[in-house]
Design an enzyme around this catalytic site. Structure first.
Site, PDB file in Angstrom:
ATOM      1  N   GLY A  72     -20.651  21.787  -8.631  1.00 15.54           N
ATOM      2  CA  GLY A  72     -21.938  22.334  -9.051  1.00 15.54           C
ATOM      3  C   GLY A  72     -23.084  21.776  -8.243  1.00 15.54           C
ATOM      4  CB  CYS A 106     -14.863  34.768 -12.637  1.00 19.30           C
ATOM      5  SG  CYS A 106     -15.885  35.574 -11.416  1.00 19.30           S
TER       6      CYS A 106
END
Lengths: 305, 261
Positions: free
Chosen positions: A243, A129
């Site tokens: 993605g 992250c």
């Protein structure tokens, strides 16, 4: 067509999972579809203690994408286990916990707590992250740390499979993939968001309070596809593609390059029933293009000699 | 809640509101009614035109103005790329819609209730006035920047007592604030209820005066949202104890003493 997939200790009724941070704890989407229709639900990233997350503004729209810097706002692992997990239909859909921590020891503690939970099908480790200033970025970009964190989680995870979620914000993602495999990961998921930024020329301020944010959505799909392609070639453990998936065709592209399953992220915001519909559309499209089976199609990309 | 309450509906009509000065900023949009079981004033919907394909990604949130069983009406102010493309929709175009979302304004029919609207913040009060069993207990105050015919004020003031003030000259703002204060003091004295929707500085003013006078007040927030269902955590605000809560699911209406603006 048989849409079941089994990989890295997980057994899913179809390859459609929802990505962490885009599907809440799953229950938010229950009015819009049957949660048990999904292959898996990766719930919002959780930490040992509750986190308030980043200041506002946290999101910005970009061409074919969006930026976010939420900062892992979550109620903490204990509250998740007490409040959300019991109401999730975990007997009928794989619930994957996404773990966020600031050091290997904390990751281990989280794994230890979740290992005892019958309702958890697997642990996904967030080493990537880019939103959180403390930690995340260092793990995701340092192969040694990725290996160490994976080992720490694996050691405490009992019989829970461990999936490591990789960051694309590195020079060579295959090095990180190998490090996770070396650490004992049962599978990999990729990619997390790309590091990005947006500014406003009128007020001369960043559009996101955290300044740096994570880019997601269809804009990043080509990058994600390239990463999955490279990682599939580099390691022997299964890969979950993430993605910018916003159609059945997108999902099949990831499977064509070798992904065992996919995670739908930002497209859950296009409309809340997106992932539910994708399950049907994926099967339909596989039949339409004349694929014999999911397994036959997976990794069947024909590369130039 | 019923399953699959994200639907595709057709656009019935998009018409500019207020022709005097800026015929290109305010629009009334009528959509096919999405067959809901019901809705409450203060709730909102997420709208995303099918024609957007992959750009823009997010749906846009709008207050529900009215819904009569055939038609869902929304007021849209063109402020950016998304709303610009929404007001350019043509009859017959398809939009995805999910809702009704969020909580609603308090409705206490016997209690004198002051509706404080800042500009387009008047939108949710259309439904409120329509559904209120005793509109004689309502007063609507509108602070507006553009000419009055840009807002559905005339229609509303046929049913409730209406007061409006225009923010046109530099000195107007202070006058508006003074009148807002007077009215809040008045409703505090009669132990009334105050509901407000408008720009953040407007609602901050309401929050401040309501706290000073000790009168119950609600504010309706319109933070930027991606999902509208409580998942993305992009629209959060701080509640009374400083914790981040989703505006889309814990709001959009908050008691003024239990939210940080």
């Amino acid at each position: 067509m048989n849409m079941n997939v089994s990989f890295g200790g997980l057994s899913l009724k179809n390859p459609v999972m929802t990505a962490s941070g885009t599907f809440g704890f799953g229950l938010e989407f229950a009015p819009y579809g049957d949660l048990t229709k999904l292959g898996g639900i990766v719930v919002k990233g959780m930490s040992l203690k509750p986190r308030e997350g980043n200041p506002m503004p946290r999101i910005a729209e970009t061409p074919c994408g969006m930026l976010n810097a939420i900062g892992i706002q979550n109620p903490g692992v204990e509250n998740f286990i007490r409040q959300a997990l019991p109401v999730l239909p975990w007997k009928e859909v794989a619930v994957v916990a996404n773990l966020y921590a600031c050091d290997a020891e904390e990751f281990g503690e989280l794994a230890d707590i979740l290992a005892g939970e019958e309702g958890i099908a697997a642990l996904e480790v967030n080493v990537s992250c880019p939103n959180v200033k403390e930690g995340g970025i260092a793990f995701g970009q340092d192969p040694k740390q990725i290996c160490k964190v994976t080992e720490a989680v694996k050691k405490k995870a009992g019989n829970k499979p461990v999936m490591v979620k990789l960051s694309p914000n590195v020079t060579d993602i295959t090095i990180c993939a190998r490090a996770a495999a070396e650490g004992g990961a049962d599978s990999l998921s990729l990619i997390n968001t790309l590091s990005g930024m947006a500014v406003d020329i009128h007020n001369r301020k960043p559009r996101i309070a955290n300044v740096i944010a994570g880019l997601s959505g269809p804009a990043i799909k080509p990058v994600a596809l390239r990463c999955v392609h490279q990682v599939v070639q580099a390691v022997d453990i299964p890969v979950v593609g993430i993605g910018g998936i916003a159609s059945a065709e997108d999902a099949l592209e990831f499977i064509l390059v070798g992904a065992h399953a996919v995670q739908v992220g930002t497209a859950n915001f296009l409309r809340p029933d997106f992932s539910f519909d994708l399950v049907d559309e994926l099967e339909k499209l596989l039949e339409e293009i004349g694929a014999g089976s999911l397994e036959e199609f997976r990794g069947s990309l024909e590369l130039p000699l | 809640m019923s399953l699959r309450n994200c639907r595709n509906v057709k656009v019935l009509e998009v018409s500019p509101v207020g022709q005097l000065k800026r015929p290109d900023e305010f629009f009334e949009i009528k959509l096919e009614y999405p067959d809901w079981d019901g809705w409450k004033p203060g709730q909102f919907v997420m709208i995303r035109p099918a024609g957007w394909e992959l750009d823009l990604l997010w749906a846009r949130p709008f207050s529900i103005c009215s819904a009569d069983g055939d038609t869902l009406t929304l007021f849209v102010q063109k402020v950016g790329r998304g709303t610009g493309r929404i007001v350019a929709l043509k009859p017959g175009d398809t939009v995805s819609i999910w809702g009704p979302l969020g909580n609603s304004f308090a409705m206490e029919p016997e209690i004198p209730t002051l509706l404080l609207a800042g500009g387009i913040g008047i939108a949710p009060f259309c439904g409120y006035v329509e559904q209120h069993p005793h509109p004689e207990n309502l007063r609507l105050f509108l602070a507006h920047r553009l000419s009055l015919d840009c807002y559905p004020f005339a229609a509303l003031s046929e049913r409730v007592e209406g007061v409006c003030m225009r923010d046109d000259q530099p000195e107007d703002l202070q006058k508006i604030i003074a009148v807002m204060k007077e009215q809040i003091v008045e409703y505090a004295a009669k132990d009334g209820l105050i509901l407000s929707c408008g720009p953040t500085p407007f609602m901050k003013t309401v929050q401040r005066f309501a706290a000073e006078c000790g009168v119950r007040a609600q504010v309706s927030l319109e933070n930027r949202m991606a999902c509208g269902v409580g998942a993305c955590l992009g629209c959060v605000t701080k509640d009374g104890s400083g914790h981040h809560v989703q505006v889309c699911t814990r709001g959009p209406v908050f008691w003024a003493d239990k939210v940080e603006l």
